[in-house]
Design a protein around this motif. Structure first.
Motif, PDB file in Angstrom:
ATOM      1  N   ALA A 123      26.343  37.056  36.120  1.00  0.00           N
ATOM      2  CA  ALA A 123      26.725  38.458  35.923  1.00  0.00           C
ATOM      3  C   ALA A 123      27.253  38.996  37.236  1.00  0.00           C
ATOM      4  O   ALA A 123      26.663  38.760  38.293  1.00  0.00           O
ATOM      5  CB  ALA A 123      25.516  39.267  35.471  1.00  0.00           C
ATOM      6  N   VAL A 124      28.390  39.676  37.171  1.00  0.00           N
ATOM      7  CA  VAL A 124      28.997  40.240  38.371  1.00  0.00           C
ATOM      8  C   VAL A 124      29.156  41.739  38.148  1.00  0.00           C
ATOM      9  O   VAL A 124      29.644  42.166  37.089  1.00  0.00           O
ATOM     10  CB  VAL A 124      30.379  39.605  38.632  1.00  0.00           C
ATOM     11  N   ALA A 125      28.756  42.507  39.150  1.00  0.00           N
ATOM     12  CA  ALA A 125      28.938  43.950  39.068  1.00  0.00           C
ATOM     13  C   ALA A 125      30.328  44.292  39.585  1.00  0.00           C
ATOM     14  O   ALA A 125      30.752  43.805  40.644  1.00  0.00           O
ATOM     15  CB  ALA A 125      27.867  44.652  39.896  1.00  0.00           C
ATOM     16  N   GLU A 126      31.075  45.092  38.850  1.00  0.00           N
ATOM     17  CA  GLU A 126      32.428  45.456  39.254  1.00  0.00           C
ATOM     18  C   GLU A 126      32.568  46.960  39.259  1.00  0.00           C
ATOM     19  O   GLU A 126      31.808  47.672  38.624  1.00  0.00           O
ATOM     20  CB  GLU A 126      33.441  44.862  38.267  1.00  0.00           C
ATOM     21  N   ARG A 127      33.576  47.404  39.936  1.00  0.00           N
ATOM     22  CA  ARG A 127      33.849  48.821  39.934  1.00  0.00           C
ATOM     23  C   ARG A 127      35.353  49.025  39.888  1.00  0.00           C
ATOM     24  O   ARG A 127      36.090  48.600  40.783  1.00  0.00           O
ATOM     25  CB  ARG A 127      33.270  49.494  41.171  1.00  0.00           C
ATOM     26  N   ARG A 128      35.825  49.622  38.826  1.00  0.00           N
ATOM     27  CA  ARG A 128      37.235  49.959  38.716  1.00  0.00           C
ATOM     28  C   ARG A 128      37.339  51.432  38.389  1.00  0.00           C
ATOM     29  O   ARG A 128      36.623  51.929  37.532  1.00  0.00           O
ATOM     30  CB  ARG A 128      37.868  49.227  37.520  1.00  0.00           C
ATOM     31  N   ASP A 129      38.267  52.097  39.004  1.00  0.00           N
ATOM     32  CA  ASP A 129      38.548  53.516  38.706  1.00  0.00           C
ATOM     33  C   ASP A 129      37.270  54.343  38.745  1.00  0.00           C
ATOM     34  O   ASP A 129      37.003  55.146  37.852  1.00  0.00           O
ATOM     35  CB  ASP A 129      39.182  53.682  37.324  1.00  0.00           C
ATOM     36  N   CYS A 130      36.527  54.134  39.736  1.00  0.00           N
ATOM     37  CA  CYS A 130      35.303  54.917  39.940  1.00  0.00           C
ATOM     38  C   CYS A 130      34.311  54.777  38.801  1.00  0.00           C
ATOM     39  O   CYS A 130      33.527  55.686  38.517  1.00  0.00           O
ATOM     40  CB  CYS A 130      35.621  56.399  40.137  1.00  0.00           C
ATOM     41  N   LYS A 131      34.382  53.643  38.112  1.00  0.00           N
ATOM     42  CA  LYS A 131      33.384  53.406  37.066  1.00  0.00           C
ATOM     43  C   LYS A 131      32.820  52.012  37.255  1.00  0.00           C
ATOM     44  O   LYS A 131      33.524  51.095  37.691  1.00  0.00           O
ATOM     45  CB  LYS A 131      34.034  53.502  35.682  1.00  0.00           C
ATOM     46  N   ASP A 132      31.546  51.860  36.883  1.00  0.00           N
ATOM     47  CA  ASP A 132      30.890  50.572  37.055  1.00  0.00           C
ATOM     48  C   ASP A 132      31.031  49.736  35.801  1.00  0.00           C
ATOM     49  O   ASP A 132      30.919  50.241  34.680  1.00  0.00           O
ATOM     50  CB  ASP A 132      29.390  50.768  37.336  1.00  0.00           C
ATOM     51  N   PHE A 133      31.246  48.442  36.025  1.00  0.00           N
ATOM     52  CA  PHE A 133      31.327  47.496  34.915  1.00  0.00           C
ATOM     53  C   PHE A 133      30.491  46.287  35.260  1.00  0.00           C
ATOM     54  O   PHE A 133      30.210  46.018  36.426  1.00  0.00           O
ATOM     55  CB  PHE A 133      32.765  47.024  34.672  1.00  0.00           C
ATOM     56  N   ILE A 134      30.143  45.558  34.238  1.00  0.00           N
ATOM     57  CA  ILE A 134      29.460  44.279  34.452  1.00  0.00           C
ATOM     58  C   ILE A 134      30.240  43.233  33.672  1.00  0.00           C
ATOM     59  O   ILE A 134      30.582  43.441  32.500  1.00  0.00           O
ATOM     60  CB  ILE A 134      28.015  44.318  33.970  1.00  0.00           C
ATOM     61  N   SER A 135      30.526  42.110  34.357  1.00  0.00           N
ATOM     62  CA  SER A 135      31.191  40.993  33.679  1.00  0.00           C
ATOM     63  C   SER A 135      30.232  39.829  33.650  1.00  0.00           C
ATOM     64  O   SER A 135      29.582  39.519  34.644  1.00  0.00           O
ATOM     65  CB  SER A 135      32.447  40.567  34.433  1.00  0.00           C
ATOM     66  N   ILE A 136      30.191  39.192  32.495  1.00  0.00           N
ATOM     67  CA  ILE A 136      29.330  38.014  32.354  1.00  0.00           C
ATOM     68  C   ILE A 136      30.232  36.816  32.179  1.00  0.00           C
ATOM     69  O   ILE A 136      31.100  36.799  31.299  1.00  0.00           O
ATOM     70  CB  ILE A 136      28.382  38.157  31.169  1.00  0.00           C
ATOM     71  N   PHE A 137      30.043  35.828  33.062  1.00  0.00           N
ATOM     72  CA  PHE A 137      30.852  34.627  33.038  1.00  0.00           C
ATOM     73  C   PHE A 137      30.000  33.440  32.640  1.00  0.00           C
ATOM     74  O   PHE A 137      28.802  33.386  32.929  1.00  0.00           O
ATOM     75  CB  PHE A 137      31.431  34.341  34.429  1.00  0.00           C
ATOM     76  N   VAL A 138      30.653  32.478  32.018  1.00  0.00           N
ATOM     77  CA  VAL A 138      29.982  31.218  31.748  1.00  0.00           C
ATOM     78  C   VAL A 138      30.211  30.328  32.951  1.00  0.00           C
ATOM     79  O   VAL A 138      31.353  30.101  33.356  1.00  0.00           O
ATOM     80  CB  VAL A 138      30.572  30.559  30.481  1.00  0.00           C
ATOM     81  N   CYS A 139      29.141  29.834  33.511  1.00  0.00           N
ATOM     82  CA  CYS A 139      29.288  29.108  34.777  1.00  0.00           C
ATOM     83  C   CYS A 139      29.954  27.753  34.609  1.00  0.00           C
ATOM     84  O   CYS A 139      30.505  27.209  35.555  1.00  0.00           O
ATOM     85  CB  CYS A 139      27.921  28.897  35.418  1.00  0.00           C
ATOM     86  N   SER A 140      29.905  27.188  33.430  1.00  0.00           N
ATOM     87  CA  SER A 140      30.455  25.841  33.304  1.00  0.00           C
ATOM     88  C   SER A 140      31.960  25.838  33.440  1.00  0.00           C
ATOM     89  O   SER A 140      32.524  24.937  34.050  1.00  0.00           O
ATOM     90  CB  SER A 140      30.039  25.237  31.966  1.00  0.00           C
TER      91      SER A 140
END
Lengths: 448, 560
Positions: free
Chosen positions: A149-166
């Motif tokens: 899980a990576v925390a992101e911030r675009r346009d002054c808003k917070d997002f979370i992206s979940i990636f598959v590690c494989s």
């Protein structure tokens, strides 16, 4: 309990390998890999610049050394000492670097958190993750290493992206209702992600693996909020330590608070055991005094022994009120850790810096308070059993277990101020780190 | 006390008018005037005379008599004249009238006294009542003042209360205001933060562009050789299939987690239901049949029957293990009902117990709580003791069982036993040695005695022989000399020896007694001789200590 001699160390970079066979330590720009049992140097690597960060790969075959000033990450192999790998971020700069759970990818966070570059050691492919959030815990891997899980911030808003590690595919991307996301952490079962807000807002959000919001918890408004959180090893409980000197425990069924732990300066409950560290005046055997005094004798004369006494309840602890007009005040629950058997929770209230509070999770009550002479620097649970090691910046290591507690003086000459410690994964030895040195402590089974 | 009014006697004249007035007054206001009249202190005799003489003088004698007659007749007395007209006075009637008047006077006096007493009583009562009244008035005043004071205080407190409420309201308003200020400032700060962040993002973008444009060749990875993947597989392309697969995986993970949790919850649920069922059964069993009190039967009858129905239903349903809302509610409701009943029952028992304690009832079935508690305590103690005993016995048993298995302990034990035995043996040895010494000593003493005895006997025999010889010789010197010598020598030798031994023994036993035997003629001589011999025998004996065996042997030989 045996202690090794002191070895040089810089930057508090002393790490056991995940399989427990080796111990890596840094001295300026050199990386020293030793065998744990004999402490013989197995490998010696030289890096290009002063090392700021080292990390073992999950299979204990590689070590990465990050040099933030030069923006370089060097990877060394234990199997093949000749093998080398250098990742140069160049003008992008380097702020943080870590391994992926499979031990074959390195995630570099460039300066100003512009992007996260995923370098692969297996293929020639490079991946980029844009707009990462510049926060304390922006990247979180599940315990089984499948998802990130990576925390992101675009346009002054917070997002979370979940990636598959494989294959580094994006699985889910959702926004969070936080003002300023401060950190994310997976539950040990890998199905729930906790995301909490900055300390100006007490808000913690719980997301399921597929991105659904399971629950929100707010304890109060306006005052400073969450300082630290910890998941219990069974994922049953989520402990939230906040600036109001309380720990709130949420349960995984309803995500509602089941209890609150307070940390008052006066302990009045008769059932609580309070261990107080007291100094023993050094007893000098006058017959054995020799002139000129030997070094060992001199150091033992000046170093005071200490032991634990059981104090009678009610006990009042030393309370420190921090200056009101500074940011990030030293108040509230700064450290939280569950024991590996899920029975105890160790906390530290920064307002009472000399005490470690140990709570019994089965009864949801305060069990033991350890009152030390100096401020607690760090504590860590033994990975295998409910045994807590505490260090307070002097040359003693303190161990607590339900059977009792003991203060052990590290028999070294000179100054050795233990600031950090880390257990080996098998729980039978630990590394005690100070600013310039480290030593390894070997414990027998059933020590305390 | 009454008023002692001294009424000045009106003009002391013989004028009858005054007297009439006086007497008429007397008649009219009898009670009040009575007092006045009665209070009249009898004046001194002089006055009395003057008083009494004021009525009748020598001049108006006839008139006064006729007046008196008239008065008396009006009063009902017989006339004082002898006849209705005439001037002769009937002395007897006069005396009777006088007596009657006296009696009446006495009566009046008594009545007056009584009235006086009553008057006194009434006046004292009045005084008392006046005092009470005064006191009550005072109290009333005080309480009125108090009330006023309390009212004042109440008013003050109420005003204080109002002030405090007002303050509280003010504080609350302030807090609300501050909160509003904080929130407005927070929004302002957020807005500013956002603005700054946007600027910062723009800078970052710019920087990113510059960095990417530069095409920094330095941003690269140098690696000696590529490492194989951790799991050994080859890397795969990212396609839709992989995406789908990933989704699937994720959902599988989630589902498995949920399933696990659900299983745990089901298990917990089932356990809790079991516990509740058990509790219900136990509560039902605890509740008494309630046949004693008919009143309650009517109340609880339908309830019980309902409960029984419920029980039946629930038992049936739980066998199927449904967990729908209605069943759950039924179960919890039924438990609640029964719990309430149990509570009531316990309360009743408590009341009964308290009544028993107060001594009103004496029910045999109801044991007082204290006794019950004492008994339970005793039983618990017993149980604990038994448990401890069992534990210790078990430990001992284990030790005994364990000990032969352990080599070290057995060796140690053997060593211990050996040591013990050795010590014992040593003790016995010492005992034995002591005894041996004692025996030796005794034996030595015995042998000494025996030697002495032998020597003495020898001496005695010799003496006897000598004495006999002498006797014989003295009696017949020539005759039977040789024969006597031979036989007595053989005989004498032994007899001598015997005698000597006897004597020596007797000498030994009673050293100071003189020999008193048949030989009396020459006891001194023989005794002397014997003494001498015994001394020689003793000396011989002393010398003969070293050769006891030989002596014993010789003794033996002799006896044999």
């Amino acid at each position: 309990m045996d202690f090794s001699e002191l070895f040089k160390l810089s930057g508090l970079l002393g790490r056991f390998s995940p399989d427990g066979k080796c111990l890596a330590s840094c001295v300026q720009y050199r990386l020293v890999v030793r065998d744990v049992n004999t402490l013989q140097i197995l490998q010696l690597y030289t890096c290009l610049d002063q090392i700021q960060y080292i990390e073992w790969s999950s299979d204990s075959l590689f070590i990465l050394c990050a040099m933030y000033k030069r923006g370089i990450v060097q990877v060394w192999s234990l199997e093949q000492p000749d093998w080398h790998c250098k990742i140069d971020e160049g003008s992008a700069g380097l702020v943080a670097s870590c391994w992926s759970p499979d031990g074959r990818h390195i995630l570099n966070t460039t300066e100003f958190h512009l992007r996260i570059t995923v370098w692969s050691l297996c293929t020639k492919s490079v991946s980029y993750i844009k707009y990462p959030k510049a926060c304390q815990q922006g990247i979180a891997f599940t315990r089984d290493g499948r998802y990130m899980a990576v925390a992101e911030r675009r346009d002054c808003k917070d997002f979370i992206s979940i990636f598959v590690c494989s294959d580094w595919q994006l699985l889910r991307h959702f926004d969070t209702e936080t003002q300023d996301l401060f950190g994310i952490e997976w539950a040990p079962n890998g199905c729930v992600l906790a995301a909490w807000d900055t300390c100006l807002e007490y808000k913690i959000l719980l997301y399921s693996l597929d991105g659904r919001l399971l629950s929100t918890y707010r304890a109060y408004e306006w005052s400073l909020g969450i300082k630290s959180i910890a998941w219990s090893p069974s994922s049953q409980f989520l402990a939230i330590g906040s600036y109001d000197e309380k720990v709130r425990i949420l349960n995984h069924v309803t995500w509602k608070k089941i209890t609150e732990f307070e940390h008052p300066a006066t302990i009045a409950n008769k059932r609580t055991i309070v261990y107080k560290e007291v100094e023993k005046s050094p007893s000098v055997a006058t017959e054995r005094l020799s002139f000129p005094p030997t070094r060992a004798l001199a150091s033992s004369l000046f170093s005071t022994q200490s032991k634990y006494d059981v104090s009678q309840v009610p006990v009042s602890l030393q309370y420190v009120k921090p200056v009101a007009d500074r940011a990030n005040p030293k108040m509230g629950i700064g450290m939280l850790a569950f024991s590996p058997d899920n029975c105890f929770l160790a906390t530290k209230n920064d307002n009472i810096p000399n005490a470690v509070w140990i709570w019994d999770i089965q009864k949801l009550k305060l069990f033991v308070v350890l009152e030390q002479l100096c401020a607690i620097q760090s504590f860590q649970w033994d990975p295998r059993q409910p045994r807590l090691a505490v260090c307070t910046g002097n040359s003693r290591v303190y161990l607590w277990s339900p059977a009792g507690c003991v203060a052990v003086q590290v028999p070294v000459e000179g100054d050795f101020q233990i600031v950090s410690l880390s257990w080996r994964s098998s729980g039978d030895s630990m590394a005690l780190l100070s600013k310039d040195n480290f030593c390894v402590c070997y414990l027998e089974r059933e020590e305390v | 006390m009454g008023d002692w009014k001294t009424i000045t006697v009106p003009v002391l004249s013989s004028d009858s008018k005054n007297i009439f007035q006086y007497t008429s007054e007397k008649k009219m206001s009898a009670p009040s005037m009575n007092s006045q009249v009665l209070r009249l202190p009898l004046p001194s005799s002089k006055n009395m005379h003057s008083f009494f003489s004021a009525f009748c003088t020598e001049e108006n004698f006839e008139q006064s008599i006729s007046y008196l007659n008239r008065e008396l007749t009006t009063l009902g007395f017989p006339s004082i004249y002898v006849e209705s007209k005439g001037k002769e006075l009937n002395l007897i009637s006069i005396i009777n009238c006088m007596n009657e008047l006296l009696v009446r006077q006495h009566k009046n006096l008594r009545a007056q006294e009584e009235v006086e007493v009553q008057h006194l009583k009434l006046s004292s009562d009045m005084d008392h009542l006046q005092n009470c009244y005064a006191k009550l008035k005072e109290q009333l005043e005080l309480s009125k003042r108090e009330i006023v004071g309390l009212q004042e205080r109440d008013r003050q407190l109420q005003s204080k209360n109002r002030n405090l409420h007002q303050l509280l309201k003010n504080e609350k308003d302030e807090v609300q205001k501050l909160q509003n200020i904080i929130s407005s400032r927070a929004t302002q700060y957020n807005h500013d933060m956002k603005r700054k962040e946007r600027e910062y993002n723009k800078l970052k973008e710019r920087l990113h562009q510059l960095v990417m444009n530069k095409k920094d060749k330095k941003i690269a990875m140098e690696v000696l050789n590529y490492v194989g993947r951790a799991d050994g597989k080859r890397g795969a392309w990212r396609t839709d299939k992989t995406e789908a697969r990933n989704e699937e995986e994720m959902y599988k993970v989630l589902l498995s987690d949920y399933e696990q949790r659900q299983k745990q919850l089901l298990v917990e649920n089932a356990e809790l239901k079991k516990v509740l069922q058990q509790m219900k059964k136990e509560i039902i069993s605890l509740l008494p049949p309630q046949k004693q009190k008919p009143k309650e039967r009517s109340e609880d009858g339908p309830v019980l029957s309902d409960l029984e129905e419920d029980i039946g239903e629930l038992n049936k349903e739980n066998m199927w293990e449904l967990s729908c809302e209605t069943v759950r509610e039924q179960l919890t409701n039924s438990i609640r009902k029964q719990w309430r009943m149990l509570k009531n029952h316990v309360e009743k028992l408590d009341n009964q117990v308290s009544r028993v304690h107060s001594g009103a009832l004496n029910e045999k079935d109801v044991i007082s709580r204290e006794d019950h508690e004492l008994q339970t305590e005793k039983l618990e103690l017993e149980i604990q003791q038994c448990k401890e005993m069992i534990k210790t016995q078990q430990q001992l048993l284990q030790q005994q069982l364990m000990s032969p298995c352990d080599d070290d302990t057995t060796l140690l034990l053997q060593d211990c036993y050996l040591l013990e035995e050795r010590e014992r043996l040593q003790e016995e040895w010492t005992l034995f040695r002591e005894q041996k010494k004692n025996f030796e000593k005794e034996r030595r003493s015995f042998t000494e005695a025996a030697i002495r005895l032998g020597l003495e006997r020898k001496a005695f025999e010799e003496d006897r022989g000598a004495w006999l010889k002498q006797q014989f010789l003295s009696m017949s010197t020539d005759y039977k000399h040789s024969e006597n010598v031979t036989t007595p020598s053989a005989f004498l030798g032994s007899s001598d020896q015997d005698n000597r031994l006897l004597k020596s023994t007797s000498q030994q036993r009673k050293p100071h007694c003189m020999l008193s035997g048949p030989v009396s003629a020459e006891p001194c001589q023989t005794s002397q001789y014997i003494i001498r011999n015994s001394s020689s025998a003793a000396s011989k004996k002393a010398a003969g200590d070293s050769k006891p065996n030989q002596w014993v042997e010789s003794d033996k030989e002799e006896t044999e």
